[in-house]
Design a protein around this motif. Structure first.
Motif, PDB file in Angstrom:
ATOM      1  N   ILE A 195       0.843  -1.202   0.000  1.00 22.87           N
ATOM      2  CA  ILE A 195       0.000   0.000   0.000  1.00 22.87           C
ATOM      3  C   ILE A 195       0.876   1.248   0.000  1.00 22.87           C
ATOM      4  O   ILE A 195       0.633   2.203  -0.749  1.00 22.87           O
ATOM      5  CB  ILE A 195      -0.947  -0.010   1.220  1.00 22.87           C
ATOM      6  CG1 ILE A 195      -1.993  -1.111   1.061  1.00 22.87           C
ATOM      7  CG2 ILE A 195      -1.619   1.339   1.402  1.00 22.87           C
ATOM      8  CD1 ILE A 195      -2.793  -1.387   2.320  1.00 22.87           C
ATOM      9  N   ARG A 196       1.918   1.256   0.842  1.00 22.27           N
ATOM     10  CA  ARG A 196       2.821   2.412   0.907  1.00 22.27           C
ATOM     11  C   ARG A 196       3.500   2.652  -0.437  1.00 22.27           C
ATOM     12  O   ARG A 196       3.568   3.791  -0.916  1.00 22.27           O
ATOM     13  CB  ARG A 196       3.877   2.193   1.986  1.00 22.27           C
ATOM     14  CG  ARG A 196       4.775   3.426   2.160  1.00 22.27           C
ATOM     15  CD  ARG A 196       6.064   3.110   2.859  1.00 22.27           C
ATOM     16  NE  ARG A 196       6.816   2.160   2.048  1.00 22.27           N
ATOM     17  CZ  ARG A 196       7.673   1.292   2.530  1.00 22.27           C
ATOM     18  NH1 ARG A 196       7.890   1.214   3.815  1.00 22.27           N
ATOM     19  NH2 ARG A 196       8.323   0.480   1.738  1.00 22.27           N
ATOM     20  N   ASP A 197       3.985   1.584  -1.069  1.00 21.29           N
ATOM     21  CA  ASP A 197       4.651   1.735  -2.361  1.00 21.29           C
ATOM     22  C   ASP A 197       3.690   2.274  -3.413  1.00 21.29           C
ATOM     23  O   ASP A 197       4.057   3.139  -4.221  1.00 21.29           O
ATOM     24  CB  ASP A 197       5.239   0.400  -2.815  1.00 21.29           C
ATOM     25  CG  ASP A 197       6.389  -0.057  -1.928  1.00 21.29           C
ATOM     26  OD1 ASP A 197       6.911   0.775  -1.150  1.00 21.29           O
ATOM     27  OD2 ASP A 197       6.742  -1.254  -2.003  1.00 21.29           O
ATOM     28  N   ASP A 198       2.457   1.780  -3.387  1.00 23.78           N
ATOM     29  CA  ASP A 198       1.444   2.256  -4.327  1.00 23.78           C
ATOM     30  C   ASP A 198       1.148   3.737  -4.094  1.00 23.78           C
ATOM     31  O   ASP A 198       1.059   4.526  -5.044  1.00 23.78           O
ATOM     32  CB  ASP A 198       0.167   1.420  -4.177  1.00 23.78           C
ATOM     33  CG  ASP A 198      -0.872   1.763  -5.227  1.00 23.78           C
ATOM     34  OD1 ASP A 198      -0.501   1.888  -6.410  1.00 23.78           O
ATOM     35  OD2 ASP A 198      -2.064   1.909  -4.860  1.00 23.78           O
ATOM     36  N   MET A 199       1.011   4.118  -2.832  1.00 17.82           N
ATOM     37  CA  MET A 199       0.733   5.522  -2.505  1.00 17.82           C
ATOM     38  C   MET A 199       1.917   6.405  -2.895  1.00 17.82           C
ATOM     39  O   MET A 199       1.722   7.516  -3.402  1.00 17.82           O
ATOM     40  CB  MET A 199       0.425   5.676  -1.017  1.00 17.82           C
ATOM     41  CG  MET A 199      -0.866   5.000  -0.578  1.00 17.82           C
ATOM     42  SD  MET A 199      -2.320   5.587  -1.445  1.00 17.82           S
ATOM     43  CE  MET A 199      -2.428   7.230  -0.819  1.00 17.82           C
ATOM     44  N   GLN A 200       3.144   5.944  -2.673  1.00 23.93           N
ATOM     45  CA  GLN A 200       4.321   6.728  -3.066  1.00 23.93           C
ATOM     46  C   GLN A 200       4.332   6.958  -4.566  1.00 23.93           C
ATOM     47  O   GLN A 200       4.643   8.043  -5.030  1.00 23.93           O
ATOM     48  CB  GLN A 200       5.611   6.011  -2.638  1.00 23.93           C
ATOM     49  CG  GLN A 200       5.982   6.201  -1.198  1.00 23.93           C
ATOM     50  CD  GLN A 200       6.195   7.653  -0.829  1.00 23.93           C
ATOM     51  OE1 GLN A 200       5.574   8.124   0.094  1.00 23.93           O
ATOM     52  NE2 GLN A 200       7.025   8.360  -1.528  1.00 23.93           N
ATOM     53  N   CYS A 201       3.974   5.918  -5.311  1.00 23.53           N
ATOM     54  CA  CYS A 201       3.926   6.038  -6.769  1.00 23.53           C
ATOM     55  C   CYS A 201       2.878   7.077  -7.172  1.00 23.53           C
ATOM     56  O   CYS A 201       3.136   7.935  -8.027  1.00 23.53           O
ATOM     57  CB  CYS A 201       3.612   4.671  -7.389  1.00 23.53           C
ATOM     58  SG  CYS A 201       3.622   4.670  -9.184  1.00 23.53           S
ATOM     59  N   GLU A 202       1.698   7.015  -6.559  1.00 22.39           N
ATOM     60  CA  GLU A 202       0.641   7.984  -6.874  1.00 22.39           C
ATOM     61  C   GLU A 202       1.061   9.398  -6.498  1.00 22.39           C
ATOM     62  O   GLU A 202       0.804  10.349  -7.245  1.00 22.39           O
ATOM     63  CB  GLU A 202      -0.649   7.612  -6.146  1.00 22.39           C
ATOM     64  CG  GLU A 202      -1.364   6.432  -6.747  1.00 22.39           C
ATOM     65  CD  GLU A 202      -2.701   6.153  -6.076  1.00 22.39           C
ATOM     66  OE1 GLU A 202      -3.341   7.108  -5.593  1.00 22.39           O
ATOM     67  OE2 GLU A 202      -3.087   4.976  -6.039  1.00 22.39           O
ATOM     68  N   ILE A 203       1.708   9.570  -5.359  1.00 24.27           N
ATOM     69  CA  ILE A 203       2.160  10.897  -4.926  1.00 24.27           C
ATOM     70  C   ILE A 203       3.196  11.439  -5.904  1.00 24.27           C
ATOM     71  O   ILE A 203       3.144  12.619  -6.281  1.00 24.27           O
ATOM     72  CB  ILE A 203       2.721  10.831  -3.486  1.00 24.27           C
ATOM     73  CG1 ILE A 203       1.583  10.602  -2.496  1.00 24.27           C
ATOM     74  CG2 ILE A 203       3.492  12.101  -3.139  1.00 24.27           C
ATOM     75  CD1 ILE A 203       2.041  10.268  -1.091  1.00 24.27           C
TER      76      ILE A 203
END
Length: 116
Positions: A58-66
């Motif tokens: 989830i964190r990696d996905d959110m970092q990518c989106e950010i």
């Protein structure tokens, strides 16, 4: 007298069997509870590892989106600055030819006044 001994012996046997059955059921329940507790205790580290992996995904996905949103914001800011420069040049050309350009929208005037 032998009859009484036999009756008492039978009653004792029945009572002993009842107590043994009760003790066996209790031992069975205790064993099942202990097995269940051991299973949960053993599964806890695996569950924590699975939770950690899910949170990392989830964190990696959110970092990518950010990161994508930051890039898009940078791009849009650059585009707005380019449009502002272009409109400024057109306005300057209109004034040099004696044409007064229309007043900018209120939002543009507010931005030019406050910078926000």
């Amino acid at each position: 007298m032998n009859l009484w001994v036999a009756v008492i012996g039978m009653a004792g046997t029945v009572l002993a069997a009842a107590f043994a059955a009760k003790a066996t059921r209790a031992a069975s329940r205790a064993t099942a509870d202990a097995t269940r507790a051991a299973s949960l205790a053993q599964a806890e580290p695996n569950q924590r590892a699975a939770d950690l992996a899910a949170f990392q995904a989830i964190r990696d996905d959110m970092q990518c989106e950010i990161t994508e949103m930051r890039d898009e914001t940078r791009s849009l800011k650059s585009l707005v600055r380019s449009f502002a420069w272009y409109v400024s040049e057109l306005t300057s050309q209109m004034r040099s030819h004696g044409i007064e350009p229309p007043a900018p929208p209120d939002r543009v005037t507010e931005y030019n006044r406050t910078g926000v």
